[in-house]
Scaffold this motif. Structure first.
Motif, mmCIF file in Angstrom:
data_model
loop_
_atom_site.group_PDB
_atom_site.id
_atom_site.type_symbol
_atom_site.label_atom_id
_atom_site.label_comp_id
_atom_site.label_asym_id
_atom_site.label_seq_id
_atom_site.Cartn_x
_atom_site.Cartn_y
_atom_site.Cartn_z
ATOM 1 N N ASP A 1 0.825 -1.208 0.000
ATOM 2 C CA ASP A 1 0.000 0.000 0.000
ATOM 3 C C ASP A 1 0.861 1.259 0.000
ATOM 4 O O ASP A 1 0.560 2.238 -0.692
ATOM 5 C CB ASP A 1 -0.926 -0.021 1.225
ATOM 6 C CG ASP A 1 -1.840 1.193 1.275
ATOM 7 O OD1 ASP A 1 -2.575 1.410 0.297
ATOM 8 O OD2 ASP A 1 -1.816 1.921 2.286
ATOM 9 N N LYS B 1 0.989 4.078 -3.004
ATOM 10 C CA LYS B 1 0.731 5.498 -2.740
ATOM 11 C C LYS B 1 1.845 6.368 -3.306
ATOM 12 O O LYS B 1 1.590 7.493 -3.772
ATOM 13 C CB LYS B 1 0.589 5.738 -1.235
ATOM 14 C CG LYS B 1 -0.749 5.284 -0.675
ATOM 15 C CD LYS B 1 -0.848 5.534 0.823
ATOM 16 C CE LYS B 1 -2.188 5.085 1.376
ATOM 17 N NZ LYS B 1 -2.263 5.248 2.853
ATOM 18 N N HIS C 1 -5.415 -2.309 -6.970
ATOM 19 C CA HIS C 1 -5.234 -1.956 -5.553
ATOM 20 C C HIS C 1 -4.381 -2.991 -4.830
ATOM 21 O O HIS C 1 -4.141 -2.857 -3.616
ATOM 22 C CB HIS C 1 -6.589 -1.786 -4.856
ATOM 23 C CG HIS C 1 -7.444 -3.020 -4.863
ATOM 24 N ND1 HIS C 1 -7.973 -3.534 -6.016
ATOM 25 C CD2 HIS C 1 -7.836 -3.845 -3.857
ATOM 26 C CE1 HIS C 1 -8.676 -4.618 -5.732
ATOM 27 N NE2 HIS C 1 -8.602 -4.830 -4.421
#
Length: 365
Positions: free
Chosen positions: A130, A134, A257
Motif C-alpha cells: 500500500d 501510494k 489496488h
C-alpha cells in the motif's frame, strides 16, 4: 516557483510563528523536539492538503487549541499565490487559494509541486505494498489530474463491491448481475490505472537508476520492478476467476489496488540485504527521480524538502547530494538538521544563496 513566506497558527507545537525565506536554500537547525520537521510538514500540507507524517487532521492541531491555520505566500510564473489550509476540531478541513475555497482537495493537487525526502521514507522499503502504491500514485497525480480522478472512482467502486460481498455473506444471498456491474467498472478504471502506472515506470526507472549511480558513483546495481497481475490478464477475467475466493474473503482480492513495486540491490531484495546507508541512498535516488519526473511533466521546479538529511549518511555523501541540487535544474530547497555548524559548512561550499533559521524551545510558544 518560490515559497516567499510561511505563517503557522496552532500547528502542531507552534502557537504562532512567521518565516520569510531565501529563494534558494533554507536551513532549519536546532535540537530535536523544537519543530524543525513540523515546519517542513506545514509546507507539505500547503501542497497536498494533508500532513506527510500524520494524516489525522485533529492530531495536527496544537494541544489545547480548537483549530490550526497554515498560510503560504508563493511566487509562481511571476504571480503571487496565497494558499491557506485551515481546520477546526470536528469540522472538515478547508483549502483556499487566493481567498477561494476548493470544492474538492483533488483540484489542488499538482498546483504546488513538491518532493520530500525524510527518514520516514524508509516505510517504502519496510512496509506493505500500500505504501509503495501510494508513492507511484502520488507522483503521477501531481502531473495528471485525470489519473487522480480515475483512482478515486476505482477506490469507490472497490469499497462498494466489498460492501456487496459482505452483504451476500450476512444475508446468505447472491446477486451476480449487480456484481457484474461493479466488475465492468473496475475493469474500465483499473485498466486505465494499470496502463498509466506501466507507462510512468517505463519513463521513471531509467531516471531513478541514473540518480542512484550519481549518489553512489555506480558502486552497486539497483532495480525497480512493477508487479501487477494485469500484466498477464485483463481485470475482468481476473475478477470472474476469483469470485468464489472474494465471496469467502468478503473483499476484492485482485485488481490494481493489489499492485506492488519490488526494490532490489545487486539482484537481492534491498529490505533484507541492503545496509542502512544503501537503503537511504536508494530512497534518496527514488525521491530525486520523482523530482526530475514531476519537473519534466509540470515544467516547474518542485520545492524540495530534505528532512534530517544527515540521518544515516556520512557528511561526504550529504555534500554530494547537496551538490546535485547546486544548479538551475533545482529550485527552492528546505533542509532540517540538528547541527547548525555542520549544515552551514555544507551549504557554504556551494554557490547558491542560503538562509540559516535557528529554532529554540521558546520559538514554539
Amino acid at each position: 516557483m518560490i515559497l516567499k513566506s510561511l505563517s503557522l497558527i496552532n500547528y502542531k507545537n507552534f502557537e504562532s510563528i512567521n518565516f520569510d525565506f531565501d529563494d534558494k536554500i533554507n536551513c532549519f537547525v536546532g535540537n530535536n523536539g523544537v519543530g524543525k520537521t513540523n515546519i517542513l510538514d506545514a509546507i507539505y500540507h500547503l501542497s497536498f492538503g494533508k500532513s506527510y507524517f500524520n494524516p489525522i487532521t485533529g492530531q495536527n492541531i496544537r494541544h489545547d487549541s480548537d483549530f490550526f491555520v497554515v498560510e503560504g505566500l508563493y511566487e509562481k510564473e511571476n504571480r503571487e499565490e496565497k494558499v491557506i489550509v485551515s481546520a477546526k476540531r470536528g469540522q472538515k478541513k478547508v483549502i483556499k487559494r487566493n481567498g477561494k475555497a476548493y470544492d474538492t482537495f483533488s483540484e489542488h493537487i499538482g498546483f504546488l509541486p513538491l518532493v520530500i525526502i525524510s527518514p520516514a521514507d524508509r516505510d517504502l522499503i519496510t512496509e506493505g505494498s500500500d505504501t509503495r502504491r501510494k508513492f507511484i500514485d502520488g507522483v503521477i497525480s501531481q502531473s495528471d489530474h485525470n489519473y487522480l480522478t480515475t483512482l478515486i472512482k476505482y477506490s469507490k467502486i472497490v469499497s462498494q463491491r466489498n460492501s456487496l460481498l459482505k452483504y451476500f455473506t450476512v444475508n446468505n444471498t447472491f446477486d451476480g448481475t449487480t456484481l457484474e456491474v461493479y466488475n465492468q467498472q473496475l475493469h474500465e478504471y483499473g485498466t486505465i490505472i494499470f496502463q498509466k502506472r506501466a507507462a510512468f515506470l517505463e519513463t521513471f526507472i531509467p531516471i531513478f537508476i541514473k540518480r542512484y549511480e550519481a549518489i553512489t558513483s555506480g558502486s552497486e546495481t539497483v532495480s525497480l520492478q512493477y508487479q501487477s497481475k494485469l500484466a498477464d490478464s485483463d481485470l475482468l477475467t481476473l475478477l470472474e476467476q476469483n469470485i468464489a475466493k472474494d465471496r469467502m474473503l468478503q473483499y476484492t482480492s485482485v485488481g490494481v489496488h493489489k499492485d506492488d513495486l519490488s526494490f532490489e540491490i545487486d539482484g537481492y531484495p534491498i529490505k533484507k540485504f541492503g545496509s542502512q546507508g544503501q537503503q537511504k541512498s536508494f530512497l534518496i535516488a527514488l525521491k530525486l527521480a520523482q523530482f526530475d519526473f514531476i519537473k519534466k511533466q509540470s515544467k516547474v521546479n518542485p520545492i524540495l524538502l530534505l528532512d534530517d538529511i544527515f540521518d544515516k549518511l556520512d557528511e561526504k555523501r550529504v555534500e554530494h547530494i547537496i551538490k546535485l541540487v547546486d544548479d538551475q535544474n533545482f529550485g527552492q530547497l528546505f533542509i532540517s538538521d540538528t547541527h547548525a555548524d555542520r549544515t552551514e559548512g555544507v551549504v557554504k561550499k556551494i554557490s547558491q544563496s542560503y538562509k540559516i533559521i535557528k529554532l529554540e524551545e521558546n520559538n514554539a510558544e
